[in-house]
Design a protein around this motif. Structure first.
Motif, PDB file in Angstrom:
ATOM      1  N   THR A   3      19.472   1.258 -13.836  1.00 40.08           N
ATOM      2  CA  THR A   3      18.076   1.632 -14.053  1.00 40.08           C
ATOM      3  C   THR A   3      17.180   0.589 -13.393  1.00 40.08           C
ATOM      4  O   THR A   3      17.549  -0.575 -13.290  1.00 40.08           O
ATOM      5  CB  THR A   3      17.731   1.714 -15.557  1.00 40.08           C
ATOM      6  N   ALA A   4      16.013   1.023 -12.970  1.00 38.47           N
ATOM      7  CA  ALA A   4      15.074   0.140 -12.311  1.00 38.47           C
ATOM      8  C   ALA A   4      13.701   0.795 -12.310  1.00 38.47           C
ATOM      9  O   ALA A   4      13.594   2.013 -12.351  1.00 38.47           O
ATOM     10  CB  ALA A   4      15.531  -0.138 -10.888  1.00 38.47           C
ATOM     11  N   THR A   5      12.673  -0.020 -12.285  1.00 37.72           N
ATOM     12  CA  THR A   5      11.308   0.484 -12.212  1.00 37.72           C
ATOM     13  C   THR A   5      10.828   0.377 -10.776  1.00 37.72           C
ATOM     14  O   THR A   5      10.797  -0.722 -10.211  1.00 37.72           O
ATOM     15  CB  THR A   5      10.377  -0.329 -13.136  1.00 37.72           C
ATOM     16  N   LEU A   6      10.479   1.498 -10.191  1.00 35.80           N
ATOM     17  CA  LEU A   6      10.071   1.535  -8.790  1.00 35.80           C
ATOM     18  C   LEU A   6       8.661   0.984  -8.620  1.00 35.80           C
ATOM     19  O   LEU A   6       7.745   1.365  -9.340  1.00 35.80           O
ATOM     20  CB  LEU A   6      10.119   2.975  -8.266  1.00 35.80           C
ATOM     21  N   THR A   7       8.505   0.068  -7.667  1.00 31.08           N
ATOM     22  CA  THR A   7       7.187  -0.428  -7.269  1.00 31.08           C
ATOM     23  C   THR A   7       6.792   0.308  -6.004  1.00 31.08           C
ATOM     24  O   THR A   7       7.491   0.241  -4.992  1.00 31.08           O
ATOM     25  CB  THR A   7       7.226  -1.949  -7.001  1.00 31.08           C
ATOM     26  N   LEU A   8       5.711   1.047  -6.061  1.00 28.59           N
ATOM     27  CA  LEU A   8       5.236   1.797  -4.906  1.00 28.59           C
ATOM     28  C   LEU A   8       4.645   0.833  -3.888  1.00 28.59           C
ATOM     29  O   LEU A   8       3.872  -0.061  -4.230  1.00 28.59           O
ATOM     30  CB  LEU A   8       4.172   2.799  -5.348  1.00 28.59           C
ATOM     31  N   ALA A   9       5.024   0.991  -2.631  1.00 24.20           N
ATOM     32  CA  ALA A   9       4.494   0.161  -1.550  1.00 24.20           C
ATOM     33  C   ALA A   9       3.209   0.784  -1.013  1.00 24.20           C
ATOM     34  O   ALA A   9       2.985   1.991  -1.139  1.00 24.20           O
ATOM     35  CB  ALA A   9       5.523   0.039  -0.433  1.00 24.20           C
ATOM     36  N   GLU A  10       2.375  -0.036  -0.396  1.00 27.28           N
ATOM     37  CA  GLU A  10       1.130   0.474   0.195  1.00 27.28           C
ATOM     38  C   GLU A  10       1.426   1.569   1.210  1.00 27.28           C
ATOM     39  O   GLU A  10       0.773   2.612   1.227  1.00 27.28           O
ATOM     40  CB  GLU A  10       0.356  -0.667   0.856  1.00 27.28           C
ATOM     41  N   THR A  11       2.452   1.363   2.043  1.00 27.63           N
ATOM     42  CA  THR A  11       2.804   2.371   3.038  1.00 27.63           C
ATOM     43  C   THR A  11       3.326   3.646   2.376  1.00 27.63           C
ATOM     44  O   THR A  11       3.112   4.745   2.873  1.00 27.63           O
ATOM     45  CB  THR A  11       3.856   1.825   4.015  1.00 27.63           C
ATOM     46  N   GLY A  12       3.992   3.500   1.229  1.00 25.85           N
ATOM     47  CA  GLY A  12       4.468   4.662   0.477  1.00 25.85           C
ATOM     48  C   GLY A  12       3.321   5.455  -0.108  1.00 25.85           C
ATOM     49  O   GLY A  12       3.325   6.689  -0.089  1.00 25.85           O
ATOM     50  N   LYS A  13       2.334   4.745  -0.628  1.00 31.58           N
ATOM     51  CA  LYS A  13       1.148   5.419  -1.172  1.00 31.58           C
ATOM     52  C   LYS A  13       0.449   6.218  -0.074  1.00 31.58           C
ATOM     53  O   LYS A  13       0.070   7.370  -0.272  1.00 31.58           O
ATOM     54  CB  LYS A  13       0.188   4.374  -1.769  1.00 31.58           C
TER      55      LYS A  13
END
Length: 140
Positions: A3-13
């Protein structure tokens, strides 16, 4: 299961907004990768922030857009879940630690987001093995 909590990247946003606004094909396949460097994901990260696993027998997994399921579990948070992904290592030399996962576009040039395993890193023995990962995205 990892399990892990995803950190959205600026490029992903930016990619997600472009897909939502139909500026790029919303059906674009994303790729799921394992990273082996001990790096805490951050908003400003790029693909170059991560060292992809180079173990023989490993390959990034394509994520089919139609396989995501959407839900509204609390009435205020939209959640997208992807079915269990099993990364199978068949190498006789898989002693490299797996610290987490990152998602990219289909060409592996745009970082969507990344996550450290909450109970990792995982190091598989010389016989290889499987790392099972469930991917959830939540938007508040």
């Amino acid at each position: 299961m990892a399990t892990a909590t995803l950190t959205l990247a600026e490029t992903g946003k930016q990619l997600i907004f472009n897909q939502a606004l139909n500026k790029v094909d919303a059906g674009t396949t994303w790729k799921f990768h394992i990273f082996t460097n001990n790096h805490t994901p951050a908003f400003a990260d790029t693909v170059a922030s991560y060292t992809e696993d180079a173990t023989a027998g490993y390959a990034a997994v394509s994520m089919t857009p139609s396989s995501w399921t959407l839900s509204n579990p609390s009435g205020t948070i939209e959640k997208a879940a992807y079915p269990n992904i099993a990364e199978t290592y068949t190498s006789s030399n898989s002693s490299t630690p797996a610290y987490g996962v990152y998602l990219t576009d289909s060409t592996s040039t745009i970082l969507i987001g990344a996550a450290l395993f909450s109970d990792g890193p995982y190091t598989l023995g010389s016989a290889g093995g499987i790392i099972n990962v469930a991917v959830d995205l939540q938007i508040a």
